[in-house]
Design an enzyme around this catalytic site. Sequence first.
Site, PDB file in Angstrom:
ATOM      1  N   CYS A   7       0.822  -1.222   0.000  1.00 28.78           N
ATOM      2  CA  CYS A   7       0.000   0.000   0.000  1.00 28.78           C
ATOM      3  C   CYS A   7       0.851   1.265   0.000  1.00 28.78           C
ATOM      4  O   CYS A   7       0.360   2.361  -0.253  1.00 28.78           O
ATOM      5  CB  CYS A   7      -0.946   0.006   1.192  1.00 28.78           C
ATOM      6  SG  CYS A   7      -2.007  -1.442   1.248  1.00 28.78           S
ATOM      7  N   HIS A  33      -2.767   7.323   2.670  1.00 27.59           N
ATOM      8  CA  HIS A  33      -3.290   6.015   2.258  1.00 27.59           C
ATOM      9  C   HIS A  33      -4.455   5.672   3.177  1.00 27.59           C
ATOM     10  O   HIS A  33      -4.328   5.697   4.402  1.00 27.59           O
ATOM     11  CB  HIS A  33      -2.204   4.943   2.378  1.00 27.59           C
ATOM     12  CG  HIS A  33      -2.775   3.558   2.368  1.00 27.59           C
ATOM     13  ND1 HIS A  33      -3.723   3.160   1.454  1.00 27.59           N
ATOM     14  CD2 HIS A  33      -2.574   2.494   3.182  1.00 27.59           C
ATOM     15  CE1 HIS A  33      -4.067   1.903   1.700  1.00 27.59           C
ATOM     16  NE2 HIS A  33      -3.384   1.482   2.742  1.00 27.59           N
ATOM     17  N   ASN A  55     -10.294   0.481   0.728  1.00 28.07           N
ATOM     18  CA  ASN A  55      -8.829   0.546   0.755  1.00 28.07           C
ATOM     19  C   ASN A  55      -8.326   0.195  -0.645  1.00 28.07           C
ATOM     20  O   ASN A  55      -8.408  -0.949  -1.068  1.00 28.07           O
ATOM     21  CB  ASN A  55      -8.322  -0.449   1.806  1.00 28.07           C
ATOM     22  CG  ASN A  55      -6.807  -0.518   1.867  1.00 28.07           C
ATOM     23  OD1 ASN A  55      -6.116  -0.117   0.946  1.00 28.07           O
ATOM     24  ND2 ASN A  55      -6.291  -1.056   2.967  1.00 28.07           N
TER      25      ASN A  55
HETATM   26  N1  ACO Z   1     -18.034  -9.106   9.355  1.00 26.24           N
HETATM   27  C1  ACO Z   1     -18.470  -9.558  10.543  1.00 26.24           C
HETATM   28  N2  ACO Z   1     -17.675 -10.076  11.478  1.00 26.24           N
HETATM   29  C2  ACO Z   1     -16.364 -10.123  11.208  1.00 26.24           C
HETATM   30  C3  ACO Z   1     -15.833  -9.668   9.992  1.00 26.24           C
HETATM   31  C4  ACO Z   1     -16.726  -9.152   9.038  1.00 26.24           C
HETATM   32  N3  ACO Z   1     -16.325  -8.676   7.832  1.00 26.24           N
HETATM   33  N4  ACO Z   1     -14.486  -9.836  10.014  1.00 26.24           N
HETATM   34  C5  ACO Z   1     -14.171 -10.384  11.197  1.00 26.24           C
HETATM   35  N5  ACO Z   1     -15.307 -10.557  11.922  1.00 26.24           N
HETATM   36  C6  ACO Z   1     -15.431 -11.129  13.249  1.00 26.24           C
HETATM   37  C7  ACO Z   1     -14.341 -12.115  13.588  1.00 26.24           C
HETATM   38  O1  ACO Z   1     -14.649 -13.397  13.085  1.00 26.24           O
HETATM   39  C8  ACO Z   1     -14.351 -12.060  15.076  1.00 26.24           C
HETATM   40  O2  ACO Z   1     -15.414 -12.841  15.554  1.00 26.24           O
HETATM   41  P1  ACO Z   1     -15.234 -13.731  16.898  1.00 26.24           P
HETATM   42  O3  ACO Z   1     -14.971 -12.715  17.989  1.00 26.24           O
HETATM   43  O4  ACO Z   1     -16.559 -14.411  17.006  1.00 26.24           O
HETATM   44  O5  ACO Z   1     -14.077 -14.603  16.658  1.00 26.24           O
HETATM   45  C9  ACO Z   1     -14.673 -10.599  15.389  1.00 26.24           C
HETATM   46  O6  ACO Z   1     -15.284 -10.083  14.200  1.00 26.24           O
HETATM   47  C10 ACO Z   1     -13.463  -9.786  15.710  1.00 26.24           C
HETATM   48  O7  ACO Z   1     -12.453 -10.092  14.750  1.00 26.24           O
HETATM   49  P2  ACO Z   1     -11.121  -9.305  14.677  1.00 26.24           P
HETATM   50  O8  ACO Z   1     -10.304  -9.742  13.498  1.00 26.24           O
HETATM   51  O9  ACO Z   1     -10.480  -9.333  16.017  1.00 26.24           O
HETATM   52  O10 ACO Z   1     -11.717  -7.858  14.365  1.00 26.24           O
HETATM   53  P3  ACO Z   1     -11.119  -6.461  14.648  1.00 26.24           P
HETATM   54  O11 ACO Z   1     -11.958  -5.764  15.620  1.00 26.24           O
HETATM   55  O12 ACO Z   1      -9.635  -6.511  14.863  1.00 26.24           O
HETATM   56  O13 ACO Z   1     -11.377  -5.772  13.242  1.00 26.24           O
HETATM   57  C11 ACO Z   1     -10.129  -5.149  11.293  1.00 26.24           C
HETATM   58  C12 ACO Z   1     -10.791  -6.286  12.051  1.00 26.24           C
HETATM   59  C13 ACO Z   1     -11.204  -4.172  10.854  1.00 26.24           C
HETATM   60  C14 ACO Z   1      -9.441  -5.708  10.057  1.00 26.24           C
HETATM   61  C15 ACO Z   1      -9.131  -4.467  12.268  1.00 26.24           C
HETATM   62  O14 ACO Z   1      -8.232  -5.389  12.795  1.00 26.24           O
HETATM   63  C16 ACO Z   1      -8.362  -3.390  11.619  1.00 26.24           C
HETATM   64  O15 ACO Z   1      -8.872  -2.313  11.408  1.00 26.24           O
HETATM   65  N6  ACO Z   1      -7.086  -3.674  11.310  1.00 26.24           N
HETATM   66  C17 ACO Z   1      -6.271  -2.805  10.523  1.00 26.24           C
HETATM   67  C18 ACO Z   1      -5.948  -3.558   9.306  1.00 26.24           C
HETATM   68  C19 ACO Z   1      -6.205  -2.816   8.060  1.00 26.24           C
HETATM   69  O16 ACO Z   1      -6.785  -1.753   8.017  1.00 26.24           O
HETATM   70  N7  ACO Z   1      -5.718  -3.402   6.995  1.00 26.24           N
HETATM   71  C20 ACO Z   1      -5.858  -2.806   5.730  1.00 26.24           C
HETATM   72  C21 ACO Z   1      -4.906  -3.438   4.836  1.00 26.24           C
HETATM   73  S1  ACO Z   1      -3.296  -3.091   5.309  1.00 26.24           S
HETATM   74  C22 ACO Z   1      -2.930  -1.615   4.775  1.00 26.24           C
HETATM   75  O17 ACO Z   1      -3.592  -1.046   3.957  1.00 26.24           O
HETATM   76  C23 ACO Z   1      -1.781  -0.968   5.373  1.00 26.24           C
END
Ligand code: ACO
Length: 333
Positions: A116, A257, A287
């Site tokens: 990214c 980004h 993204n």
């Molecule tokens: N819809 C519904 N539920 C979901 C989804 C979804 N799309 N995705 C995950 N869940 C569930 C999981 O299964 C989990 O359920 P469980 O508790 O029953 O096991 C629960 O939600 C929490 O999952 P986590 O992965 O811990 O969710 P988190 O709160 O961390 O959110 C996210 C995930 C949004 C990806 C977060 O970690 C984040 O913002 N990370 C930053 C990563 C990012 O932005 N990456 C972009 C690409 S990298 C870049 O561009 C630099």
Amino acid sequence: MRRTRILGTGSYLPKKSLTNDELAKEYKLETSDAWIRERTGIGNRHIAAPDEATSDMCLHASREALARAGVKPEELDLIIVGTISPDMPFPAAACFLQAKLGAGPRSAAFDVSAACAGSLFALSIADQYIKSGAAKRVLVVGAELLTRIVDWTDRGSCVLFGDAAGAIVLGPEEREGRGILSTHLHTDGTQTGILCIPGGGSARPFDQKVLDARDMLVKMNGREVYKVAVRSLEAVSREALEVNGLTTADVDHVVAHQANLRILEAVMKRMEIPLEKCHLNIEKVGNTSSASVPLTLDQAIRGGTLKDGDLILMMAIGGGMSWGSALLRWSEG
Ligand code: ACO
């Protein structure tokens, strides 16, 4: 001191767009609009047509940027594409783009792999070439067709991404006090495992095991990425301001980004920059990885919000983990 100037920008979004609900239905995902919006700020994304490749998206954005810059493809010295989703493992997407533009062999064309942060890394390379006098006209493109390489069975990552391309044509700045003031790039190679495609390369060539584990697709540890992103984007932005004797109060616009709205909210809060200064499109496009910075810049320019002399802080982070910033004094006309 010789500096680099932005001569023109362009961008491209594929025609097809899907809301969160439409995405869930089309890809049979157990998710909801509320979950995606609350966690990421994303409401919609664009998805490339089956017959579109990354270099096709690059072409649309580049033609627009070149026309606005008044530069002919054959006048380019360098074509640099930041991408991790090229048309094929090699040759580089930039080679296909050069041919499609009809730029001819005067220019060198290559890709930069910094996920990214790819377009920001490419921008920094272009800046060094122009500042040193080694190049006069450089085309930088950020383009990503991640919807082809995400794992559509992994709802934690596949809902984040959208396809797009953004292009910037750069040349020497004639005016004193304008142009790119500095760029800063960093990588922490101990973090390769938190965002990667683990299979299909030389370490683990493509085979049935890779296929069964879906390891030829994007794997992400979202929580770790979040932590590294907030910390690194703040640090590299402060580094840029400090080197130039500026403070966060001097920043007029942030072109970042857009990985995730929560990441940007956290970075802006830590830097005490009002979120209103941050140009946002993540709600509409998701993204878009390496396309995000040039796409956002192009939209900011089209929106008529940039004034001559405004200070623009650019920042990006991607798999590697690699991150960077660029500070730019806007030059109009
Ligand atoms: N819809 C519904 N539920 C979901 C989804 C979804 N799309 N995705 C995950 N869940 C569930 C999981 O299964 C989990 O359920 P469980 O508790 O029953 O096991 C629960 O939600 C929490 O999952 P986590 O992965 O811990 O969710 P988190 O709160 O961390 O959110 C996210 C995930 C949004 C990806 C977060 O970690 C984040 O913002 N990370 C930053 C990563 C990012 O932005 N990456 C972009 C690409 S990298 C870049 O561009 C630099």
